[in-house]
Design a protein around this motif. Sequence first.
Motif, PDB file in Angstrom:
ATOM      1  N   ILE A 149       9.468   5.854 -10.252  1.00 38.92           N
ATOM      2  CA  ILE A 149       9.564   4.901 -11.374  1.00 38.92           C
ATOM      3  C   ILE A 149      10.985   4.342 -11.457  1.00 38.92           C
ATOM      4  CG2 ILE A 149       9.530   4.729 -13.913  1.00 38.92           C
ATOM      5  CD1 ILE A 149       7.157   6.759 -13.828  1.00 38.92           C
ATOM      6  N   LEU A 150      11.971   5.225 -11.322  1.00 39.52           N
ATOM      7  CA  LEU A 150      13.372   4.780 -11.389  1.00 39.52           C
ATOM      8  C   LEU A 150      13.710   3.845 -10.227  1.00 39.52           C
ATOM      9  CD1 LEU A 150      15.172   8.108 -12.361  1.00 39.52           C
ATOM     10  CD2 LEU A 150      15.307   5.963 -13.654  1.00 39.52           C
ATOM     11  N   LEU A 151      13.242   4.195  -9.026  1.00 39.40           N
ATOM     12  CA  LEU A 151      13.520   3.385  -7.836  1.00 39.40           C
ATOM     13  C   LEU A 151      12.967   1.971  -8.035  1.00 39.40           C
ATOM     14  CD1 LEU A 151      14.634   3.845  -4.832  1.00 39.40           C
ATOM     15  CD2 LEU A 151      12.241   3.873  -4.182  1.00 39.40           C
ATOM     16  N   LYS A 152      11.733   1.897  -8.508  1.00 39.00           N
ATOM     17  CA  LYS A 152      11.108   0.581  -8.720  1.00 39.00           C
ATOM     18  C   LYS A 152      11.849  -0.207  -9.788  1.00 39.00           C
ATOM     19  CE  LYS A 152       6.378   1.358  -7.221  1.00 39.00           C
ATOM     20  NZ  LYS A 152       4.968   1.375  -7.645  1.00 39.00           N
ATOM     21  N   ASP A 153      12.287   0.489 -10.823  1.00 37.09           N
ATOM     22  CA  ASP A 153      13.010  -0.195 -11.895  1.00 37.09           C
ATOM     23  C   ASP A 153      14.369  -0.699 -11.420  1.00 37.09           C
ATOM     24  OD1 ASP A 153      13.493  -0.785 -14.825  1.00 37.09           O
ATOM     25  OD2 ASP A 153      15.216   0.487 -14.329  1.00 37.09           O
ATOM     26  N   ARG A 154      15.165   0.160 -10.807  1.00 40.86           N
ATOM     27  CA  ARG A 154      16.532  -0.220 -10.440  1.00 40.86           C
ATOM     28  C   ARG A 154      16.565  -1.255  -9.324  1.00 40.86           C
ATOM     29  NH1 ARG A 154      16.782   2.544 -14.457  1.00 40.86           N
ATOM     30  NH2 ARG A 154      18.387   4.114 -14.885  1.00 40.86           N
ATOM     31  N   LEU A 155      15.618  -1.153  -8.379  1.00 37.70           N
ATOM     32  CA  LEU A 155      15.648  -2.066  -7.220  1.00 37.70           C
ATOM     33  C   LEU A 155      14.722  -3.259  -7.396  1.00 37.70           C
ATOM     34  CD1 LEU A 155      15.849   0.309  -4.128  1.00 37.70           C
ATOM     35  CD2 LEU A 155      17.664  -0.538  -5.611  1.00 37.70           C
TER      36      LEU A 155
ATOM     37  N   PRO B 243       8.089  -4.521  -6.819  1.00 28.28           N
ATOM     38  CA  PRO B 243       6.848  -4.859  -7.536  1.00 28.28           C
ATOM     39  C   PRO B 243       6.015  -3.614  -7.848  1.00 28.28           C
ATOM     40  CG  PRO B 243       7.139  -6.297  -5.623  1.00 28.28           C
ATOM     41  CD  PRO B 243       8.207  -5.254  -5.540  1.00 28.28           C
ATOM     42  N   GLU B 244       5.394  -3.639  -9.013  1.00 27.07           N
ATOM     43  CA  GLU B 244       4.621  -2.509  -9.513  1.00 27.07           C
ATOM     44  C   GLU B 244       3.563  -2.032  -8.498  1.00 27.07           C
ATOM     45  OE1 GLU B 244       5.441  -0.580 -11.885  1.00 27.07           O
ATOM     46  OE2 GLU B 244       3.606   0.532 -11.350  1.00 27.07           O
ATOM     47  N   GLY B 245       2.903  -2.974  -7.833  1.00 30.16           N
ATOM     48  CA  GLY B 245       1.790  -2.608  -6.945  1.00 30.16           C
ATOM     49  C   GLY B 245       2.210  -2.009  -5.604  1.00 30.16           C
ATOM     50  N   TYR B 246       3.516  -1.927  -5.331  1.00 30.19           N
ATOM     51  CA  TYR B 246       3.982  -1.361  -4.061  1.00 30.19           C
ATOM     52  C   TYR B 246       3.965   0.174  -4.117  1.00 30.19           C
ATOM     53  CZ  TYR B 246       5.571  -5.743  -1.839  1.00 30.19           C
ATOM     54  OH  TYR B 246       5.614  -6.963  -1.227  1.00 30.19           O
ATOM     55  N   THR B 247       3.745   0.792  -2.950  1.00 30.37           N
ATOM     56  CA  THR B 247       3.720   2.258  -2.851  1.00 30.37           C
ATOM     57  C   THR B 247       5.016   2.747  -2.214  1.00 30.37           C
ATOM     58  OG1 THR B 247       1.334   2.149  -2.494  1.00 30.37           O
ATOM     59  CG2 THR B 247       2.423   4.211  -1.890  1.00 30.37           C
TER      60      THR B 247
ATOM     61  N   SER C  72       3.673  -2.727   0.594  1.00 34.76           N
ATOM     62  CA  SER C  72       2.894  -3.663  -0.224  1.00 34.76           C
ATOM     63  C   SER C  72       1.413  -3.265  -0.198  1.00 34.76           C
ATOM     64  CB  SER C  72       3.035  -5.080   0.330  1.00 34.76           C
ATOM     65  OG  SER C  72       2.286  -5.208   1.526  1.00 34.76           O
ATOM     66  N   PRO C  73       0.632  -3.819  -1.127  1.00 35.56           N
ATOM     67  CA  PRO C  73      -0.818  -3.579  -1.087  1.00 35.56           C
ATOM     68  C   PRO C  73      -1.424  -4.014   0.244  1.00 35.56           C
ATOM     69  CG  PRO C  73      -0.179  -4.527  -3.202  1.00 35.56           C
ATOM     70  CD  PRO C  73       1.040  -4.572  -2.334  1.00 35.56           C
ATOM     71  N   ALA C  74      -0.901  -5.090   0.868  1.00 38.27           N
ATOM     72  CA  ALA C  74      -1.448  -5.531   2.159  1.00 38.27           C
ATOM     73  C   ALA C  74      -1.171  -4.494   3.250  1.00 38.27           C
ATOM     74  CB  ALA C  74      -0.848  -6.888   2.547  1.00 38.27           C
ATOM     75  N   ALA C  75      -0.014  -3.861   3.210  1.00 40.21           N
ATOM     76  CA  ALA C  75       0.296  -2.813   4.185  1.00 40.21           C
ATOM     77  C   ALA C  75      -0.643  -1.621   3.988  1.00 40.21           C
ATOM     78  CB  ALA C  75       1.754  -2.372   4.059  1.00 40.21           C
ATOM     79  N   ILE C  76      -0.893  -1.281   2.740  1.00 45.06           N
ATOM     80  CA  ILE C  76      -1.789  -0.148   2.453  1.00 45.06           C
ATOM     81  C   ILE C  76      -3.223  -0.482   2.913  1.00 45.06           C
ATOM     82  CG2 ILE C  76      -2.764   1.307   0.598  1.00 45.06           C
ATOM     83  CD1 ILE C  76       0.220   1.872   1.198  1.00 45.06           C
ATOM     84  N   ALA C  77      -3.608  -1.752   2.756  1.00 43.93           N
ATOM     85  CA  ALA C  77      -4.946  -2.158   3.213  1.00 43.93           C
ATOM     86  C   ALA C  77      -5.036  -2.055   4.739  1.00 43.93           C
ATOM     87  CB  ALA C  77      -5.246  -3.577   2.745  1.00 43.93           C
TER      88      ALA C  77
END
Length: 322
Positions: A17-23, A26-30, A171-176
């Motif tokens: 959560i911190l990594l996504k916030d500071r950097l 996008p929320e949907g990335y893993t 990204s979601p496309a990479a996960i797909a």
Amino acid sequence: MNHRSEEFMKMVERTTILLKDRLDIPEGYTVFYTSSATECWEIIAQSLVVKESVHVFNGSFGEKWYDYTRKLKPDAKARPFDCQSELNPDDLDFSGAELICVTQNETSNGTQLSHDIMGALRRKNPKVLIAADATSSMAGIALDFSQADCWFASVQKCFGLPAGLAVMVCSPAAIARMGSIAERQHYNSMTVLKEMMDKWQTPCTPNVLAIYLLMRVLKKSKSIDRVSEKLEVRSAAWARFFGGSKRLSLLISNPAVRSGTVIAVKADEALVTKVKADARRHGFLLGEGYGALKKETFRIANFPALKRKEVQKLMRFLIPYL
Ligand SMILES: *Cc1c(COP(=O)(O)O)cnc(C)c1O
């Protein structure tokens, strides 16, 4: 901390959560936690490609990525380009490619692919996945994560942490793509990483202490836009500093392709040897030149953990060699 424990899972969730916030990810990335950028090269070759990835590079790290990939996927293609000129995505044909691999920040020669070039690459190839090695730029400059599908960095560069951990952001496309290939031959197959990360865990015992330290550093760090501004001011100061020198010059003469986080300096071999040795005696550890550039260059890190006073001290030390 036991890596299957409730405390560990909470810590990984918090870190993510911190990594996504500071950097500004996008929320949907893993986010995945691995041991090194080199490991990420292999994971990508194993799990996101069936046959052909295309590697666009102008330096040693991009080339190494290509070399490692070729051992796993012999159809990998290389598209080397000149380190002094700006990459033009219009000139490149990616038909047949499943994945484009770029080194966003080439640490060996101090170049980077700008926000505009990364954006153009994405726009011109909307159907091809893009992987970007951001080992020496992530957490230093503001990346637009929507411009690629798989970003990765080990933490010993801009994160300012001890080596032994890397983060991979997909990204979601990479996960797909991962799901459709469904490769699970390896302990670190992305499919397996994803199943474990759905429970905030990793397949093997990870570097738990490093994840904890990453969490602590992120907690204290400012948003990436502010960090980025600070580094921009500093890299401009370094460019002015070497711009006025007769003997030491920036390796990359084209400012449009220069890295904001790695400053590569060129001089004749004798002077490089002397500066490095003198620096060591004064308590500075300058980056060695890398690969073919070893003898006539040295590198200065423009990483967030360095303090203004430390940079000023290094500049004062270098003045007599200018
Ligand atoms: C340092 C670096 C690597 C290698 O990182 P490891 O953590 O040693 O695997 C890969 N790519 C780039 C661009 C780097 O700067």
